[in-house]
Design a protein around this motif. Sequence first.
Motif, PDB file in Angstrom:
ATOM      1  N   ILE A  17       0.827  -1.204   0.000  1.00 41.01           N
ATOM      2  CA  ILE A  17       0.000   0.000   0.000  1.00 41.01           C
ATOM      3  C   ILE A  17       0.861   1.252   0.000  1.00 41.01           C
ATOM      4  O   ILE A  17       0.582   2.211  -0.699  1.00 41.01           O
ATOM      5  N   GLN A  20       1.773   2.595  -3.340  1.00 40.91           N
ATOM      6  CA  GLN A  20       0.883   3.369  -4.218  1.00 40.91           C
ATOM      7  C   GLN A  20       0.225   4.500  -3.450  1.00 40.91           C
ATOM      8  O   GLN A  20      -0.934   4.773  -3.607  1.00 40.91           O
ATOM      9  N   TYR A 101      -3.164   8.105  10.018  1.00 39.50           N
ATOM     10  CA  TYR A 101      -3.707   6.748   9.927  1.00 39.50           C
ATOM     11  C   TYR A 101      -2.643   5.694  10.205  1.00 39.50           C
ATOM     12  O   TYR A 101      -2.959   4.587  10.607  1.00 39.50           O
ATOM     13  N   ASN A 104      -2.496   5.742  13.880  1.00 38.74           N
ATOM     14  CA  ASN A 104      -3.844   5.652  14.436  1.00 38.74           C
ATOM     15  C   ASN A 104      -4.044   6.714  15.515  1.00 38.74           C
ATOM     16  O   ASN A 104      -4.387   6.419  16.646  1.00 38.74           O
ATOM     17  N   LYS A 125     -13.705   4.446  15.309  1.00 40.32           N
ATOM     18  CA  LYS A 125     -14.103   3.430  14.323  1.00 40.32           C
ATOM     19  C   LYS A 125     -15.595   3.482  14.127  1.00 40.32           C
ATOM     20  O   LYS A 125     -16.357   3.640  15.073  1.00 40.32           O
ATOM     21  N   TRP A 128     -19.485   0.324   9.395  1.00 40.57           N
ATOM     22  CA  TRP A 128     -20.070   0.698   8.093  1.00 40.57           C
ATOM     23  C   TRP A 128     -20.864  -0.440   7.497  1.00 40.57           C
ATOM     24  O   TRP A 128     -20.440  -1.576   7.504  1.00 40.57           O
ATOM     25  N   ASP A 162     -13.232   3.757  -4.521  1.00 40.85           N
ATOM     26  CA  ASP A 162     -12.024   2.954  -4.327  1.00 40.85           C
ATOM     27  C   ASP A 162     -10.947   3.344  -5.336  1.00 40.85           C
ATOM     28  O   ASP A 162      -9.869   2.772  -5.344  1.00 40.85           O
ATOM     29  N   ALA A 163     -11.256   4.340  -6.166  1.00 42.87           N
ATOM     30  CA  ALA A 163     -10.259   4.778  -7.147  1.00 42.87           C
ATOM     31  C   ALA A 163      -9.187   5.665  -6.508  1.00 42.87           C
ATOM     32  O   ALA A 163      -8.158   5.925  -7.114  1.00 42.87           O
ATOM     33  N   ILE A 164      -9.448   6.169  -5.302  1.00 39.51           N
ATOM     34  CA  ILE A 164      -8.416   6.925  -4.588  1.00 39.51           C
ATOM     35  C   ILE A 164      -8.069   6.106  -3.351  1.00 39.51           C
ATOM     36  O   ILE A 164      -8.923   5.887  -2.490  1.00 39.51           O
ATOM     37  N   SER A 165      -6.835   5.644  -3.283  1.00 37.57           N
ATOM     38  CA  SER A 165      -6.513   4.711  -2.204  1.00 37.57           C
ATOM     39  C   SER A 165      -6.041   5.437  -0.945  1.00 37.57           C
ATOM     40  O   SER A 165      -5.055   5.099  -0.336  1.00 37.57           O
ATOM     41  N   PHE A 167      -7.698   6.207   2.646  1.00 37.29           N
ATOM     42  CA  PHE A 167      -8.870   5.674   3.330  1.00 37.29           C
ATOM     43  C   PHE A 167      -9.488   6.648   4.335  1.00 37.29           C
ATOM     44  O   PHE A 167      -9.881   6.251   5.424  1.00 37.29           O
ATOM     45  N   GLY A 175     -12.436   4.782   7.302  1.00 38.83           N
ATOM     46  CA  GLY A 175     -12.568   3.350   7.547  1.00 38.83           C
ATOM     47  C   GLY A 175     -13.173   2.582   6.400  1.00 38.83           C
ATOM     48  O   GLY A 175     -13.506   1.425   6.530  1.00 38.83           O
ATOM     49  N   LEU A 176     -13.330   3.244   5.262  1.00 38.88           N
ATOM     50  CA  LEU A 176     -13.872   2.565   4.087  1.00 38.88           C
ATOM     51  C   LEU A 176     -12.734   2.309   3.097  1.00 38.88           C
ATOM     52  O   LEU A 176     -11.713   2.999   3.141  1.00 38.88           O
ATOM     53  N   PRO A 177     -12.893   1.343   2.209  1.00 36.06           N
ATOM     54  CA  PRO A 177     -11.797   1.050   1.272  1.00 36.06           C
ATOM     55  C   PRO A 177     -11.691   2.101   0.164  1.00 36.06           C
ATOM     56  O   PRO A 177     -11.808   1.783  -1.005  1.00 36.06           O
TER      57      PRO A 177
END
Lengths: 246, 940
Positions: A17, A20, A101, A104, A125, A128, A162-165, A167, A175-177
Amino acid sequence: MKSIINIILILLLTFEIQAQKVEGTITYNRKTDWIAIMSELPWVTEEDIDRRKLTWGNDENDGRNFDLTFKDDKSIYTYKEEDSEYTYSWKEEKYVIIRDYNKNKTDDLVEIVGKQYHIIDKIPKYKWKILNEIKEVAGYICMKAETQNDVKDQKVVAWFTDAISFFGGPEGYSGLPGTILELNLNDQNAVITATKVDLKTPIDKLPIPKKLKGKEIEFVKFNAKLKDFIKDSKEGRKNPFWRIRY
Amino acid sequence: MRITFLLFSLILCFTASSQSTNYKIDGIIVDTFNNPLIYSTVLLLEKSDSTMIDFTRSELDGSFRFKDVPFGNHIVKTTYVGYIPLTIDASSDKDNVDLGSLSMKEMASELMEVVIKAAKAPIKMRGDTIEYDASTFKVPEGSSVEDLLKRLPGMEVESDGSILADGKSVTRVTVDGKDFFGSDPKAATKNLPAEGISKVQVFDTKTEEEEITGATSQSQDKTMNLELKEEFKSGGFGKVIAGIGTENTKELKGNYNKFNKKIQFSLVGVGNNTGRNGLSWDDYQDFMGSQSFNFSDGGDYGFGGGGGMYYFGGGGSGIESSIQSIFFGADNSAGLPENYNGGLNFNYDHDKTKVSAVYYYNLSGLKSEKSLIRDKFITDFTQNETQETFNDDRSQGHRVELKFEKELDSLLTIKTDFNGAFIDQEEQYTGDISLARDGQLRSSSDINNLTNKTGYLGNGLVLIRKKFKKKGRSMGLNTSYLSTQLKEDQRQNSTINFYNQDATIDSTTIIERINNDVADKNLIKANALFVEPLSKKFFFETFYNFSNRVESGERTVLDIEDFENTLNPFLSREYENTLLYNRIGSSLRYSHNGINVSLGLGYQTLKLNGQLQLIGISEPSTTIDKTFNNFIPNLSINMSPVRNSYVSINYSRNVNEPEITDLQPFVDNSNPLYIVAGNPSLTPEISNRIGTYMSRSYPLGGVRLSLNGNITLYENQISRNEIVDENLITTVTPVNIDGGNSTRISGSINFPIVKNKLTARMRMGANSLNANIFVNGIKNETQTIGYTPFMKLSFTPNDDMALYINANYRVTNITYDIQTTQNQTTKQTTLGVEFNTKLFGGLFFDSQFNMNYYSNDRFNTSQNIPILNASIYKQVLKGNKGEVRLSIYDAFNQNQGFFQGGSGNQLSQSSTVALAQYVMLGFTYNIRGIKSDVRQDSWW
């Protein structure tokens, strides 16, 4: 033995991760529908709601712009500095949401009812739910996710891509992908939507203020204060959201 | 974030290794040609509620794996840009799950391009069914829903109008979930306009059983639901309140509103003879709708004219007052009033265009019978006046207001306003007035006047608001024309007896006259404002005001003697007065982070020109020609130094020109006891006002403090020179006197005693007024100092009971420097109690009690007036739409319209016959239902 493999896996995945990493600035526009918020207060009559709609319902609301700037899994979300169209200035309440992140860790500066709090804690947290709906926000195809904010009693709908990594997202939600590009708080009561996504301009350094002046606090205590204030205000028949961010 | 999930699974993994309750999910994501979809997002969800447990991305070969998933019911959801998200069951309670190849379908390009990208409509997947928001699909104006459907992907409309969705026929169409005109689907799609639709949903028709069990449909039929746009849903509300009571009292009030996003229509009507139950804020807002409040761009620009503040119209009096003043006119608590008024309003607001039209009619009457005593202190004696008067006034008016506003582009707005009014008034006045000198009767007058007044007004305004590309730069231009005419015909009958020392009649003057007045006013105004930002924080504002006011008219006075009218040459006259006003000013404004400071300077010139010609006498006309030039500085500071605090300091200098009639050397002796003469050497009055305001609140504790103070210092204050002779004939001339001032300070605090249950509010106010007048050539300085402490307790223990107690004390000391023996103190104490509670059986009880205690050491009087109003009420009808109310007003029958006051060198006390005790039975019907509430309204 299994755990060792897992740790290795974590390291590998983390590395992947890291490889990218994206950085950039997303501008969000935040609009609040005061008539809708007022309509939810228990003592307000149907007639009052209609009267407000009649008087103020057609007024234009430009909202307020916010910037989410992120780099290296760290982000800051605060007011976008803009030239005023008016020659009168109102004091805005402090609202700086800083997230790391990797560590944390939060480093938020939030003002409620006139007091500034510096929230240093773990990133909250959210549970979702992923729903079967997609739409486009700022040129990105987003999926719908939903959670509940128990402190402010809000149904939170997030549209993430999810096109922008990266989070994270606006208003401290994450907290979403992928990156949250739109938030709907209790349907249309407050809508925070991305109007511009800039991933090309490199971020030199996050524009983190040098000094975050406020009483240090953790989320548990901060949320308890919010909840108390909301409860007291409603008991005293005052709209709590005149004094705290919706 | 990723890390936490992994750490989470790591913990799970430790538990797993000991208990072995976990499993593994594998799969490979491919497209329909079996090519792997790399880096697609894979979500692991709880099957029961779609809660996300984990997520990952597919590898280069399209494969993914969730390890250490606790046994249970799960689904895996995969997404990939341009593909329809895929959901698959991955539950297990003992074995690992291999989902194998998961083939994702590409989204139909029309769905992707047309629905998502072009129309920005969210789409919703239910298995294979796709639903989308049709609100942004562009169809030509006037298109039906059928035309819209033809454009939607997956939808077909046959030549006979029947609809196919994904090849299945649509047999039922609902609008907002309800059947539309029975069940013929064509009825809705052919008749409804496409622009009113926000959403089209198509789903399998479900049987009653399927609706309940949620079982999947086997049906071959589809149901289509059309959701209407918010603006096509109209709101409507209204109410009627009617009451009938003893003492022949009647009340009726009704209003009705219908509105949607585009159009607002409202009606209001009121009729009563109680002076109560007039119109309130709520009624005003219901009536005016989106036109209730307007931006302050209609008026004259001045210092701080660039700020976008709301203003609330009104202003002006007589013919120049507005419809607002009908809503906010004072309630009549004295005299016997009668009111009938009503109007209609139409607002249109769509597509950057606003149109508003209001018509309002009012008819009101007031009969009042009044007794008044007034003492006036002259250098070495006191004039005692007693009056017994009766007024019977009736007036009616028609008013029209039209507004049009159009945003031509995002930077340019044009606005036009037109107001028209017509009034018709009749006043009948009879009075007995006697004047005594130190208790000894000098004159008594018996007056009978009948006045008829008619007038019209026309007022037009055009305004342009311009913004520029550079943010903060703006311009405003406006011009307006006002024209009014007032005609007054008065018949005046007076008999005045003058008395000797021994109380015998010395002489008698009888006046019988007809006065005819015509007064025209024409006013042209033009204003400009330009704001230039110098930096992000500094702005430079410049304004210019021009106005030219022409007042012209004629007054003919006919004396009636032996049934013959002769022109009175000393009182009949023609005049034309012109006032030309030019003002220019600039200010520098700092505006940043809640601090606003503005420093400005203006220069104004006033040119007065007056022509007066007596009628019936060949005397040359009198001309007044004067120019006054003044600099006017201005300072304003507003800021909030700390959160929840506000501080403002303002300084302004105002120049008030003298009335032209005050400047003309004309002696008006139409009232032989009170002669008015002009003064050509009068100069404008200048007032310097400094005002400060401070407030601080502590919302957590519910505490609020505020402090308010202002001081006005006058230069050349326009006052009077009064000369009172032996026979108590007063001659008044306006003069300039220096040294007058007024000061007002007040402070208040609100705090809770028991949070949300018991709240206290305290206020302390003090004011001082120094007024100077000349009486018989001697300057008399009157100082009035008043203190007004106030306290209120609000007790709201629960939703069923509320008690409010307030106490108000007002003490006024007046001192006269030429006659200190006349110094006096007046006191007024008010105690108010409001108690509202819910009773048994759905009954509610409201009561207000007010005790007013007046005392005055000069008149040596004291008055105690207790007023109690109470009512008992109950909601009736379905949906609580009705309310029956039985009320008693002034239970102790004490209302007598009492008033006391003092100013300058005089003080007075009066009482007026008023409607006192009555009982009324009322009924309310409200379309929106009534919520009985024991609490006073508060802001939320």
